[in-house]
Design a protein around this motif. Structure first.
Motif, PDB file in Angstrom:
ATOM      1  N   VAL A 153       0.821  -1.238  -0.067  1.00  0.00           N
ATOM      2  CA  VAL A 153      -0.244   0.393  -0.563  1.00  0.00           C
ATOM      3  C   VAL A 153       1.066   1.230   0.170  1.00  0.00           C
ATOM      4  O   VAL A 153       0.679   1.800  -0.464  1.00  0.00           O
ATOM      5  CB  VAL A 153      -0.639  -0.246   1.195  1.00  0.00           C
ATOM      6  CG1 VAL A 153      -1.968   1.865   1.605  1.00  0.00           C
ATOM      7  CG2 VAL A 153      -1.965  -0.965   1.121  1.00  0.00           C
ATOM      8  N   GLY A 160       0.994   2.388  -3.674  1.00  0.00           N
ATOM      9  CA  GLY A 160      -0.555   3.441  -3.689  1.00  0.00           C
ATOM     10  C   GLY A 160      -1.850   2.250  -4.059  1.00  0.00           C
ATOM     11  O   GLY A 160      -2.827   2.777  -4.101  1.00  0.00           O
ATOM     12  N   TRP A 161      -1.395   1.079  -3.900  1.00  0.00           N
ATOM     13  CA  TRP A 161      -2.678   0.206  -3.822  1.00  0.00           C
ATOM     14  C   TRP A 161      -3.454   0.042  -2.798  1.00  0.00           C
ATOM     15  O   TRP A 161      -2.935   0.730  -1.836  1.00  0.00           O
ATOM     16  CB  TRP A 161      -2.806  -1.064  -4.839  1.00  0.00           C
ATOM     17  CG  TRP A 161      -1.630  -1.055  -6.173  1.00  0.00           C
ATOM     18  CD1 TRP A 161      -1.450  -0.276  -6.991  1.00  0.00           C
ATOM     19  CD2 TRP A 161      -0.849  -2.641  -6.331  1.00  0.00           C
ATOM     20  NE1 TRP A 161      -1.039  -0.604  -7.643  1.00  0.00           N
ATOM     21  CE2 TRP A 161      -0.133  -1.637  -7.304  1.00  0.00           C
ATOM     22  CE3 TRP A 161      -0.212  -3.164  -5.562  1.00  0.00           C
ATOM     23  CZ2 TRP A 161       0.193  -2.665  -8.627  1.00  0.00           C
ATOM     24  CZ3 TRP A 161       0.812  -4.471  -6.546  1.00  0.00           C
ATOM     25  CH2 TRP A 161       0.534  -3.687  -7.719  1.00  0.00           C
ATOM     26  N   VAL A 162      -4.598  -0.563  -3.110  1.00  0.00           N
ATOM     27  CA  VAL A 162      -5.694  -0.363  -1.621  1.00  0.00           C
ATOM     28  C   VAL A 162      -5.671  -2.217  -1.565  1.00  0.00           C
ATOM     29  O   VAL A 162      -6.097  -3.133  -2.007  1.00  0.00           O
ATOM     30  CB  VAL A 162      -7.429  -0.327  -1.722  1.00  0.00           C
ATOM     31  CG1 VAL A 162      -8.304  -0.274  -1.069  1.00  0.00           C
ATOM     32  CG2 VAL A 162      -7.410   1.348  -2.537  1.00  0.00           C
ATOM     33  N   GLU A 187     -13.605   1.130  -5.221  1.00  0.00           N
ATOM     34  CA  GLU A 187     -12.265   2.291  -4.739  1.00  0.00           C
ATOM     35  C   GLU A 187     -11.040   1.465  -5.229  1.00  0.00           C
ATOM     36  O   GLU A 187      -9.668   2.592  -5.241  1.00  0.00           O
ATOM     37  CB  GLU A 187     -12.133   2.033  -2.735  1.00  0.00           C
ATOM     38  CG  GLU A 187     -10.957   2.966  -1.568  1.00  0.00           C
ATOM     39  CD  GLU A 187     -11.641   2.071  -0.757  1.00  0.00           C
ATOM     40  OE1 GLU A 187     -10.532   1.822  -0.436  1.00  0.00           O
ATOM     41  OE2 GLU A 187     -12.720   2.213  -0.131  1.00  0.00           O
ATOM     42  N   ALA A 188     -10.599   0.030  -5.256  1.00  0.00           N
ATOM     43  CA  ALA A 188      -9.693  -0.390  -5.779  1.00  0.00           C
ATOM     44  C   ALA A 188      -9.246   0.193  -6.778  1.00  0.00           C
ATOM     45  O   ALA A 188      -7.921   0.551  -7.102  1.00  0.00           O
ATOM     46  CB  ALA A 188      -9.242  -1.423  -5.393  1.00  0.00           C
ATOM     47  N   GLU A 189     -10.965   0.369  -8.067  1.00  0.00           N
ATOM     48  CA  GLU A 189      -9.913   0.686  -9.107  1.00  0.00           C
ATOM     49  C   GLU A 189      -9.866   2.410  -9.453  1.00  0.00           C
ATOM     50  O   GLU A 189      -8.940   2.323  -9.866  1.00  0.00           O
ATOM     51  CB  GLU A 189     -11.526   0.670  -9.552  1.00  0.00           C
ATOM     52  CG  GLU A 189     -11.460   0.238 -10.968  1.00  0.00           C
ATOM     53  CD  GLU A 189     -12.295  -0.166 -12.073  1.00  0.00           C
ATOM     54  OE1 GLU A 189     -12.883  -1.408 -11.945  1.00  0.00           O
ATOM     55  OE2 GLU A 189     -13.327   0.887 -12.691  1.00  0.00           O
ATOM     56  N   ALA A 190      -9.994   3.243  -8.578  1.00  0.00           N
ATOM     57  CA  ALA A 190      -9.632   4.786  -8.342  1.00  0.00           C
ATOM     58  C   ALA A 190      -8.531   4.462  -8.465  1.00  0.00           C
ATOM     59  O   ALA A 190      -7.535   5.473  -8.724  1.00  0.00           O
ATOM     60  CB  ALA A 190     -10.429   5.013  -7.591  1.00  0.00           C
ATOM     61  N   ALA A 191      -8.012   3.489  -7.052  1.00  0.00           N
ATOM     62  CA  ALA A 191      -6.807   3.632  -6.938  1.00  0.00           C
ATOM     63  C   ALA A 191      -5.237   3.041  -7.500  1.00  0.00           C
ATOM     64  O   ALA A 191      -4.291   3.014  -7.552  1.00  0.00           O
ATOM     65  CB  ALA A 191      -6.078   3.104  -5.356  1.00  0.00           C
TER      66      ALA A 191
END
Ligand code: AMP
Length: 187
Positions: free
Chosen positions: A21, A25-27, A74-78
């Motif tokens: 993370v 920068g991933w979730v 949220e993960a997709e956005a990150a």
């Protein structure tokens, strides 16, 4: 990029997810953390799963699939998800494949952390002393290891069949293991 950090309880999935993370920068999507949060918040779901978790058994596929589905946007956005402690059964893995196919963002790699059984026991004992998790007792750990061997290990041939499984040596310091994971992801 979506990845799964895979391995038995105590293999270091949570620790290494948090490092990814920070660096990528991933979730981190940890169903164990989500369920512990629900318990802390005293929700109906939290109360329903408390006994199952404390015994070291798996909660139903339906519950964890719904928890993961809620967090996919949220993960997709990150730009990526690190699945930690999910999937733990073949039906969960099949559901995840379906959900990610709908979003055209499949699992790229499944990183399996390989750790000796004696070391797993030592790590869980250490975590019990530090964090006081109810399922880090010797009895609950045995149930969790059995759940892993019976219900989760079948994911090894599942992901080998998809050509996604990468074995990483999970023994040694956190820095050593992080370096190996990064090398596997960048390969
Ligand atoms: P963990 O923190 O991943 O070790 O999860 C702690 C506990 O939460 C497990 O022993 C199960 O009771 C429950 N749990 C977490 N993730 C899952 C999952 N994917 N499927 C079923 N039960 C889960």
């Amino acid at each position: 990029m979506n990845i799964i950090l895979f391995g038995p309880p105590g293999a270091g999935k949570g620790t290494q997810s948090k490092r990814l993370v920070q660096s990528r920068g991933w979730v981190q999507l940890s169903t164990g953390d989500m369920l512990r949060d629900a318990r802390k918040a005293g929700t109906e779901l939290g109360n329903r799963v408390a006994g199952i978790m404390d015994r070291g058994e798996l909660v139903s596929d339906e519950i964890v699939i719904a928890l993961i589905n809620e967090r996919l946007p949220e993960a997709e956005a990150a730009g990526g998800a690190i699945f930690d402690g999910f999937p733990r059964t073949v039906p969960q893995a099949e559901a995840l494949d379906r959900l990610l196919a709908e979003r055209s963002s499949p699992i790229a790699k499944v990183v399996r952390l390989v750790v000796d059984q004696d070391e797993l026991v030592a790590r869980v004992e250490k975590r019990a002393a530090e964090e006081g998790r109810a399922d880090d007792t010797v009895d609950a750990f045995k149930v969790r290891l059995k759940a892993y061997n019976d219900q989760t290990a079948p994911l090894i041939p599942f992901y080998t069949g998809q050509n996604k499984l990468v074995d990483v040596d999970g023994m040694g310091s956190m820095d050593e293991v992080s370096a190996r994971i990064n090398a596997a992801l960048d390969a």
